[in-house]
Motif scaffolding. Structure first.
Motif, PDB file in Angstrom:
ATOM      1  N   UNK A 173      19.747 -17.178 -35.356  1.00 32.09           N
ATOM      2  CA  UNK A 173      19.946 -17.277 -33.906  1.00 32.09           C
ATOM      3  C   UNK A 173      20.894 -16.209 -33.386  1.00 32.09           C
ATOM      4  N   UNK A 174      21.968 -15.960 -34.120  1.00 33.21           N
ATOM      5  CA  UNK A 174      22.993 -15.010 -33.671  1.00 33.21           C
ATOM      6  C   UNK A 174      22.840 -13.657 -34.363  1.00 33.21           C
ATOM      7  N   UNK A 175      21.644 -13.278 -34.691  1.00 34.46           N
ATOM      8  CA  UNK A 175      21.429 -12.075 -35.483  1.00 34.46           C
ATOM      9  C   UNK A 175      22.061 -10.829 -34.854  1.00 34.46           C
ATOM     10  N   UNK A 176      21.834 -10.603 -33.569  1.00 36.98           N
ATOM     11  CA  UNK A 176      22.347  -9.393 -32.920  1.00 36.98           C
ATOM     12  C   UNK A 176      23.869  -9.359 -32.953  1.00 36.98           C
ATOM     13  N   UNK A 177      24.486 -10.505 -32.660  1.00 31.26           N
ATOM     14  CA  UNK A 177      25.953 -10.581 -32.678  1.00 31.26           C
ATOM     15  C   UNK A 177      26.477 -10.357 -34.088  1.00 31.26           C
ATOM     16  N   UNK A 178      25.825 -10.951 -35.075  1.00 31.69           N
ATOM     17  CA  UNK A 178      26.246 -10.849 -36.472  1.00 31.69           C
ATOM     18  C   UNK A 178      26.263  -9.393 -36.931  1.00 31.69           C
ATOM     19  N   UNK A 179      25.204  -8.657 -36.639  1.00 31.54           N
ATOM     20  CA  UNK A 179      25.116  -7.262 -37.079  1.00 31.54           C
ATOM     21  C   UNK A 179      26.168  -6.408 -36.387  1.00 31.54           C
ATOM     22  N   UNK A 180      26.371  -6.613 -35.096  1.00 35.52           N
ATOM     23  CA  UNK A 180      27.360  -5.811 -34.372  1.00 35.52           C
ATOM     24  C   UNK A 180      28.770  -6.073 -34.877  1.00 35.52           C
ATOM     25  N   UNK A 181      29.100  -7.340 -35.119  1.00 36.40           N
ATOM     26  CA  UNK A 181      30.429  -7.675 -35.640  1.00 36.40           C
ATOM     27  C   UNK A 181      30.620  -7.066 -37.019  1.00 36.40           C
TER      28      UNK A 181
END
Length: 218
Positions: A173-181
């Motif tokens: 679900x939080x894939x985009x946030x996970x990669x950026x962090x």
């Protein structure tokens, strides 16, 4: 993480020793271990990786409404992380965390809300931040002890981070946030654990892959 911190009376060395024993537990050894030792190890590892978070030492009950001294809190958090960095180095947890990164796979990523590689990188990034200027200069040595141990694994560390980056399922679900962090933490770690030219080239190619470049906005 907070429960573990309170249970050990806020002793980072005690926590790291307990974590080391639990994470090294072998279900095939000659003496009896719990049947659910795998779940126990995962719970201990998750708790350990939360210890660098401000939430661990600043519980909601400790906050006086309207009277929080931000500078004092920043100093307390920095001291907490320096002591934790020293404990991680003294207890030899770097090798154990590296072993868990080697065993990372997609099925594990799917089970976890926050993939293991992200949690480990964030943990190291927090512990390797320079100490607050208001703290004694000698505390720099605590951080440096951890840095030196991790630097010995620099080439493999960045390779495993790159592998972990590509193993994070896009279905999360939080894939985009996970990669950026993860990329932000990597940028911070690169100042402390630099890559050689070849390693840097390989890691950048991973970051610029079709999967991750869409997320990073490249």
């Amino acid at each position: 993480g907070q429960y573990l911190w309170e249970w050990t009376s806020n002793d980072p060395c005690c926590i790291c020793l307990l974590a080391k024993v639990a994470l090294l537990a072998d279900p095939f050894c000659s003496f009896k271990v719990p049947a659910d030792v795998g779940q126990l190890k995962e719970a201990v590892l998750s708790a350990l990786l939360e210890l660098a978070s401000p939430d661990v030492i600043f519980s909601e009950s400790s906050v006086d409404q309207g009277s929080v001294d931000i500078s004092a809190r920043a100093e307390a958090l920095s001291l907490h992380r320096m002591l934790l960095a020293a404990a991680v180095a003294d207890c030899g947890l770097v090798d154990i965390l590296m072993a868990h990164m080697r065993n990372l796979n997609k099925s594990e990523c799917l089970r976890r809300e926050e993939p293991l590689v992200l949690a480990i990188v964030a943990f190291f990034a927090a512990l390797l931040q320079p100490p607050a200027e208001t703290l004694p200069a000698t505390l720099q040595g605590y951080r440096d002890a951890l840095r030196d141990q991790l630097t010995c694994h620099s080439e493999e560390f960045w390779l495993l981070v790159g592998n972990g980056l590509n193993s994070i399922p896009q279905s999360l679900t939080r894939y985009k946030v996970i990669v950026r962090v993860l990329l932000q933490d990597c940028a911070q770690l690169a100042y402390t654990i630099p890559l050689d030219s070849i390693g840097c080239s390989v890691f950048l190619r991973r970051c610029l892959s079709e999967q991750t470049s869409k997320i990073a906005g490249v």
